[in-house]
Design a protein around this motif. Structure first.
Motif, PDB file in Angstrom:
ATOM      1  N   ARG A 108       4.496   0.371   6.825  1.00  0.00           N
ATOM      2  CA  ARG A 108       4.610  -1.122   6.389  1.00  0.00           C
ATOM      3  C   ARG A 108       5.825  -1.595   7.147  1.00  0.00           C
ATOM      4  O   ARG A 108       6.729  -0.847   7.176  1.00  0.00           O
ATOM      5  CB  ARG A 108       4.658  -1.384   5.170  1.00  0.00           C
ATOM      6  N   VAL A 276       2.063  -8.014   3.689  1.00  0.00           N
ATOM      7  CA  VAL A 276       0.650  -8.477   3.133  1.00  0.00           C
ATOM      8  C   VAL A 276      -0.242  -8.756   4.437  1.00  0.00           C
ATOM      9  O   VAL A 276      -1.351  -8.320   4.172  1.00  0.00           O
ATOM     10  CB  VAL A 276       1.117  -9.643   2.099  1.00  0.00           C
ATOM     11  N   ARG A 277       0.157  -9.295   5.156  1.00  0.00           N
ATOM     12  CA  ARG A 277      -0.636  -9.855   6.266  1.00  0.00           C
ATOM     13  C   ARG A 277      -1.258  -8.807   7.012  1.00  0.00           C
ATOM     14  O   ARG A 277      -2.384  -8.786   7.394  1.00  0.00           O
ATOM     15  CB  ARG A 277       0.072 -10.937   7.279  1.00  0.00           C
ATOM     16  N   GLU A 279      -1.649  -5.656   5.924  1.00  0.00           N
ATOM     17  CA  GLU A 279      -2.482  -4.798   5.025  1.00  0.00           C
ATOM     18  C   GLU A 279      -3.817  -5.465   5.078  1.00  0.00           C
ATOM     19  O   GLU A 279      -4.787  -4.771   5.258  1.00  0.00           O
ATOM     20  CB  GLU A 279      -1.759  -4.598   3.673  1.00  0.00           C
ATOM     21  N   LYS A 280      -3.810  -6.695   4.920  1.00  0.00           N
ATOM     22  CA  LYS A 280      -5.129  -7.335   5.019  1.00  0.00           C
ATOM     23  C   LYS A 280      -5.849  -7.127   6.090  1.00  0.00           C
ATOM     24  O   LYS A 280      -7.117  -6.797   6.170  1.00  0.00           O
ATOM     25  CB  LYS A 280      -4.811  -9.037   4.700  1.00  0.00           C
ATOM     26  N   ILE A 281      -5.193  -7.332   7.213  1.00  0.00           N
ATOM     27  CA  ILE A 281      -5.948  -7.182   8.502  1.00  0.00           C
ATOM     28  C   ILE A 281      -6.379  -5.550   8.770  1.00  0.00           C
ATOM     29  O   ILE A 281      -7.564  -5.330   9.000  1.00  0.00           O
ATOM     30  CB  ILE A 281      -5.027  -7.505   9.701  1.00  0.00           C
ATOM     31  N   VAL A 283      -7.010  -3.281   6.269  1.00  0.00           N
ATOM     32  CA  VAL A 283      -8.142  -3.201   5.300  1.00  0.00           C
ATOM     33  C   VAL A 283      -9.430  -3.886   5.795  1.00  0.00           C
ATOM     34  O   VAL A 283     -10.600  -3.140   6.071  1.00  0.00           O
ATOM     35  CB  VAL A 283      -7.785  -3.500   4.038  1.00  0.00           C
ATOM     36  N   GLN A 284      -9.143  -4.873   6.376  1.00  0.00           N
ATOM     37  CA  GLN A 284     -10.635  -5.686   6.823  1.00  0.00           C
ATOM     38  C   GLN A 284     -11.169  -5.130   8.082  1.00  0.00           C
ATOM     39  O   GLN A 284     -12.344  -4.973   8.335  1.00  0.00           O
ATOM     40  CB  GLN A 284     -10.148  -7.193   7.032  1.00  0.00           C
ATOM     41  N   SER A 287     -10.871  -0.244   8.136  1.00  0.00           N
ATOM     42  CA  SER A 287     -11.031   0.476   6.678  1.00  0.00           C
ATOM     43  C   SER A 287     -11.630   1.843   7.086  1.00  0.00           C
ATOM     44  O   SER A 287     -11.365   3.005   6.417  1.00  0.00           O
ATOM     45  CB  SER A 287     -11.895  -0.242   5.748  1.00  0.00           C
ATOM     46  N   PRO A 295      -3.652   0.982  -1.434  1.00  0.00           N
ATOM     47  CA  PRO A 295      -2.818  -0.185  -1.576  1.00  0.00           C
ATOM     48  C   PRO A 295      -1.239   0.148  -1.928  1.00  0.00           C
ATOM     49  O   PRO A 295      -1.082   0.765  -2.648  1.00  0.00           O
ATOM     50  CB  PRO A 295      -3.517  -1.059  -2.423  1.00  0.00           C
TER      51      PRO A 295
END
Length: 339
Positions: A108, A276-277, A279-281, A283-284, A287, A295
């Motif tokens: 991160r 947060v941004r 991590e979202k990318i 995972v999407q 993955s 998380p």
């Protein structure tokens, strides 16, 4: 087809520890069908291989080295992350008989940025942390530091998304399983008895890491980098500062360090918007490439230095004297200063 596992770092994701483990246990790893070659090695990793890619100097001997072996390979260098698409395309075209699999450690950004800034200072940088941070924050979608998907997208274009392996560094660090997760990434079973023995042996040895300096030392070196910029090459100031710190004026150092401490502010990091941004990318989009994703729920306190300490005129006098002392070590062969 044989595999070439290309461990690209990035910096500050445990690469030194991984490289040291692979080198120390080269024979055990080789028995499992994977070669961690001493060829191209500088310190613990194959950093010279990175140079060959950037300089386009892979020759017939290099190609034969990879082609004639029946085993798979691991090449590790955190400096590989700085190469571009054309460099990796050159690798793919030069070694078409190998299936390249890229291993990328995702950490991160808010945990990593300060450590990366320290590395910049260690190698001669003079930019203060907040200027460095905002340079990336101003354009997060274009910063490879804040947006790991930028590099992963490039690797996917060259080698195919199916040939990317992502280690969640923060999860590995949390569970103290970085070495085990790396073995999983290269398709080795970390529960194998010989590998378990190697892992246990590694834990009782002193940890080999790229150690961070204190906030006070980093800021002092940053200022000295600027003062000695015309006399020192990249990393020289930090190196001589650490080697000869006890020979420098302790009174001047204490004054400078105390002034720096007055302007250090603690901050909580780990859940910034950029984290947060990203991590979202991740995972999407990746993955299936993440082998140990968790998380992030972790926050930690980090100490950030403001630059106001440099407004003190006595600090400038102390730094000038320290720079003069340090310049003697830089300009004269080190053996003349041995006691």
């Amino acid at each position: 087809m044989k595999y070439l596992y290309l461990h690209v770092g990035p910096h500050k994701t445990g690469t030194t520890a991984i490289q040291k483990f692979m080198l120390d246990n080269q024979s055990v790893i080789f028995k499992k069908g994977i070669l961690y070659p001493k060829r191209y090695m500088r310190i613990f990793g194959q950093h010279l291989f990175r140079d060959k890619l950037s300089q386009r100097t892979l020759d017939e001997e290099d190609i034969a080295f990879f082609k004639d072996s029946e085993c798979d390979f691991v090449i590790s260098s955190e400096d590989l992350i700085s190469l571009n698409k054309s460099d990796f395309t050159y690798l793919k075209q030069s070694l078409p008989f190998l299936q390249v699999r890229v291993i990328y450690s995702w950490r991160r950004a808010s945990f990593k940025l300060y450590s990366i800034w320290q590395e910049v200072i260690k190698h001669g940088g003079t930019q203060d942390f907040f200027a460095y941070y905002h340079e990336h924050l101003a354009r997060p979608a274009m910063s490879q530091m804040l947006s790991p998907d930028l590099k992963l997208s490039m690797f996917a274009t060259v080698f195919g998304k199916e040939n990317i392996i992502v280690i969640d560094y923060d999860a590995s660090a949390k569970h103290k399983r970085l070495l085990e997760d790396f073995l999983t990434a290269i398709c080795l079973d970390s529960s194998d008895s010989e590998l378990v023995s190697a892992l246990n042996s590694q834990t009782v040895q002193s940890n080999v890491r790229n150690q961070s300096m204190s906030v006070e030392d980093v800021e002092t070196v940053r200022a000295l980098n600027y003062i000695l910029s015309d006399k020192a090459s990249d990393g020289t100031v930090r190196s001589f500062y650490q080697q000869h710190i006890k020979a420098l004026s302790q009174e001047d150092l204490l004054y400078v360090h105390n002034r720096i401490k007055e302007y250090i502010s603690p901050e909580r990091v780990g859940n910034y918007a950029v984290d947060v941004r990203a991590e979202k990318i991740m995972v999407q989009q990746y993955s299936e490439q993440l082998i140990n994703y968790e998380p992030n729920t972790k926050n930690q306190e980090a100490a950030f230095p403001a630059t106001d300490w440099l407004l003190d005129f006595e600090v400038h006098a102390c730094l000038e004297r320290l720079a003069h002392q340090l310049s003697e070590y830089i300009s004269v062969p080190d053996k003349q200063h041995e006691v």
